[in-house]
Design a protein around this motif. Structure first.
Motif, PDB file in Angstrom:
ATOM      1  N   ILE A  34       0.842  -1.191   0.000  1.00 53.98           N
ATOM      2  CA  ILE A  34       0.000   0.000   0.000  1.00 53.98           C
ATOM      3  C   ILE A  34       0.880   1.244   0.000  1.00 53.98           C
ATOM      4  O   ILE A  34       2.019   1.223   0.451  1.00 53.98           O
ATOM      5  N   ILE A  35       0.337   2.320  -0.545  1.00 52.66           N
ATOM      6  CA  ILE A  35       1.031   3.610  -0.559  1.00 52.66           C
ATOM      7  C   ILE A  35       0.645   4.354   0.712  1.00 52.66           C
ATOM      8  O   ILE A  35      -0.524   4.402   1.076  1.00 52.66           O
ATOM      9  N   ASP A  36       1.629   4.923   1.367  1.00 52.10           N
ATOM     10  CA  ASP A  36       1.379   5.672   2.597  1.00 52.10           C
ATOM     11  C   ASP A  36       0.857   7.074   2.249  1.00 52.10           C
ATOM     12  O   ASP A  36       1.617   7.966   1.917  1.00 52.10           O
ATOM     13  N   THR A  37      -0.457   7.234   2.312  1.00 52.10           N
ATOM     14  CA  THR A  37      -1.028   8.558   2.040  1.00 52.10           C
ATOM     15  C   THR A  37      -1.255   9.308   3.354  1.00 52.10           C
ATOM     16  O   THR A  37      -1.414  10.517   3.356  1.00 52.10           O
ATOM     17  N   ASN A  38      -1.264   8.583   4.467  1.00 55.90           N
ATOM     18  CA  ASN A  38      -1.508   9.217   5.764  1.00 55.90           C
ATOM     19  C   ASN A  38      -0.450  10.259   6.102  1.00 55.90           C
ATOM     20  O   ASN A  38      -0.773  11.330   6.618  1.00 55.90           O
ATOM     21  N   SER A  39       0.808   9.937   5.837  1.00 55.87           N
ATOM     22  CA  SER A  39       1.881  10.826   6.261  1.00 55.87           C
ATOM     23  C   SER A  39       1.764  12.206   5.623  1.00 55.87           C
ATOM     24  O   SER A  39       2.014  13.219   6.274  1.00 55.87           O
ATOM     25  N   ALA A  40       1.382  12.255   4.344  1.00 49.15           N
ATOM     26  CA  ALA A  40       1.253  13.555   3.675  1.00 49.15           C
ATOM     27  C   ALA A  40       0.147  14.384   4.330  1.00 49.15           C
ATOM     28  O   ALA A  40       0.294  15.589   4.551  1.00 49.15           O
TER      29      ALA A  40
END
Lengths: 416, 416
Positions: free
Chosen positions: A17-23
């Motif tokens: 999965i791509i970490d979109t939370n951090s952005a």
């Protein structure tokens, strides 16, 4: 004030999965003047988590942790945090009541032991109430560092950041000001833009940083000013944006930090009470999808005919079969008829069409892979341009969508 | 063999862009048996980069660095790497020839000094040829660690990973085997799935790890086996998947690691020589866009009517105005007529329709924000279901799209 964002989960480290939370977290903290020191992803391993917490201890003021709070065996963040703080898990009655209400009341399912275990929290933690799910957020302080643990499910994390974390940080900490301003340009490459503004860039004051964010066909310039005097920072940014716009005003299309071309277009169309429709072949509905992702788009977007097959081009958009036979589906002639057909059928002020070969293989037309025709029908007639967007497929589709938006913007600005 | 992925760029730390590169790199390395130790993002700061390189030195075997290779002042990766290796930048004639050809030959622009500077590389670096852009990749070894620097533009990075980095790593290093298998389930929550398979999970051998990857409405289970005997690993995974499917076969929908529901659907439709069309209101073309993002989708996807406005529902899809007046645009009756209208108009075996209120505000209908009706027309008639997807807008759209795919899959599987 410095923060590190720590994501825990094997699924990120193996690229599943791509970490979109951090952005999202970074943007939310940046807005309130917190410096993001690092964004770090590590595995669901007790040892690795403990070493990382130790390493971050006193290096930054805040550590925002996401992931590993689920009810299953591979979710070990809560237990490991508990070990790190030499604490024990206790049932939080308020969380238990919320979990029970959510499972039995909303989902109408019998509550399981795993559900109930979500209400176990370290005794030293301040609970951050998660109205969107069963895993509570936790705020724990050790020496000079606050560790905040949030669930990894994006809308639960977002809810907690906006409604719990940011308000609590604002209340408890004094922070400097950071002002960002983004300038959107299009049509010239990064090197060319950089050469045009070299003298201006060299004259920027020390406390303003410039960054170039290139994308195919467009470059964003971001100015960031940092200091204690908010008004001074704002004025300095403003002055430098004005002097910049004197140099490259011809390629500047917008200013808002979060502004995309679709949002700018939406505002232009709404303001001018104009409507738009699309007839999409190679973009497969992506222009429509991006326009309708914006709240309020029903004010100007009427609809789209995604004419992937030839029959839909001829039967619904009324593209003459002779034109297709003579020039093929991927041609200037067909793109023009598609745009005119959509404009007439959906009775809009503008209609955009795309036809092309996105690849990876040649299709019904002799056109090269990557060839795209984009047409725009207006009250004054129709314009059409041909492009070679190369490969891969995903890039061809994205560049066609962006280019369509740019053509539309230029045309609207001509007429208002 | 261990690797850390290092992303350099202020734009990531302030959350202006989402780091999608790291997931791609992680997946590519994981496939060839390399363990990803950490994924780390840091700022465009010389000091921070130098400290990080020093910290990673000898901690891992490979460091894959992306970003900061552009031609502008804020791009300092190359210069800083050069400092770290106590090296100097020299013109690489092969890179210079490539850059010249790209700028003058392909883009038909005069070459600038900044373009030429892209051909400067540290003298100790092995150049990785970047056919997709002007910034070359670089491979530099110090003691036990190889540092690989790649441009941050996604399709340039992807090209270099696939065509340069992975082949070179395979050639130069011996690696263990890692076998992953993902099991896609839908319809039951994470806790419920976990309780059903608890005994099976407790019986897994030491070398197999299980992870739960929950999403709204679906849970993926990922098994990972690691060791030196590839066949033994494969057999062990296979056996455990078979025993798992005996327990939760009723909710398993697929197995492939990269498989999305759209890809599974595409294969099912192609195999059964069946076609599909869509009539989309609240999803705004996203179902069409996700179907057409898949190469070869023209074999089964014929088109879509994105009927955002009421007139398009009545005039093109032939939804009777009386139904809309009586039940409103967001209703079971309208969803059914939209699906039937699309199926008839585009002559497909299946047609899916969506109508709902994605929010954030109430629209033309009294329906609550988050309400969505999804209908599916088949040769046997039409089915329609009502959903409450809550908020925010983006979640409503995504859940409507996923649910539509699930309804379609269930229906196809019933008939084949």
């Amino acid at each position: 004030m410095k923060a590190t964002i720590l994501t825990i989960g094997d699924e990120i480290l193996i690229g599943q999965i791509i970490d979109t939370n951090s952005a999202f977290i970074a943007k939310s903290l940046d807005k309130i003047g917190i410096d993001i020191h690092e964004i770090l992803s590590i595995s669901d391993s007790r040892q690795h988590i403990l070493e990382t917490l130790k390493h971050l201890q006193n290096q930054v003021d805040l550590v925002i942790i996401t992931g590993g709070l689920g009810p299953t065996k591979d979710d070990i963040t809560k237990k490991t945090l508990c070990d790190y703080f030499e604490d024990e898990l206790v049932v939080n009655p308020q969380v238990l009541a919320h979990v029970t209400e959510l499972i039995e009341g909303f989902y109408k399912r019998p509550i399981t032991q795993m559900n109930k275990d979500q209400a176990l929290v370290p005794s030293k933690a301040t609970v951050l109430n998660n109205k969107m799910g069963t895993a509570p957020g936790m705020w724990m302080k050790k020496e000079n560092t606050v560790f905040i643990s949030l669930p990894g499910v994006p809308y639960e994390m977002k809810y907690l950041i906006e409604n719990e974390v940011v308000p609590k940080v604002i209340k408890e900490y004094k922070r400097p000001f950071i002002i960002h301003k983004t300038i959107l340009t299009y049509g010239q490459g990064e090197s060319l833009v950089a050469e045009r503004i070299e003298a201006w860039e060299n004259n920027l004051p020390e406390f303003i940083k410039l960054a170039y964010l290139p994308n195919p066909g467009r470059v964003r310039l971001r100015l960031s000013a940092r200091g204690t005097d908010e008004n001074m920072l704002k004025e300095a940014i403003e002055e430098n944006v004005i002097s910049l716009s004197k140099i490259i005003g011809d390629i500047i299309v917008g200013y808002d930090e979060n502004e995309t071309l679709e949002v700018i277009l939406g505002r232009l169309l709404t303001k001018n009470k104009m409507t738009i429709s699309t007839a999409e072949s190679c973009t497969g509905g992506k222009i429509a999808q991006m326009l309708t992702a914006i709240p309020g788009s029903s004010n100007y977007f009427k609809g789209s005919i995604v004419s992937y097959s030839t029959e839909i081009k001829t039967e619904i958009l009324k593209v003459p079969q002779e034109l297709i036979d003579k020039y093929s589906v991927v041609s200037r002639e067909v793109a023009i008829e598609m745009a005119l057909g959509a404009k007439k059928l959906m009775k809009t002020d503008y209609a955009i069409s795309t036809t092309g070969n996105a690849g990876p293989e040649k299709g019904d037309s002799p056109a090269e892979v990557g060839t795209v025709f984009i047409a725009l029908a207006t009250k004054n007639g129709v314009i059409c341009e041909e492009f070679s967007f190369g490969q891969p497929r995903e890039k061809v589709i994205d560049r066609a969508v962006n280019t369509a938006f740019e053509m539309l913007q230029k045309e609207i600005l001509k007429n208002v």
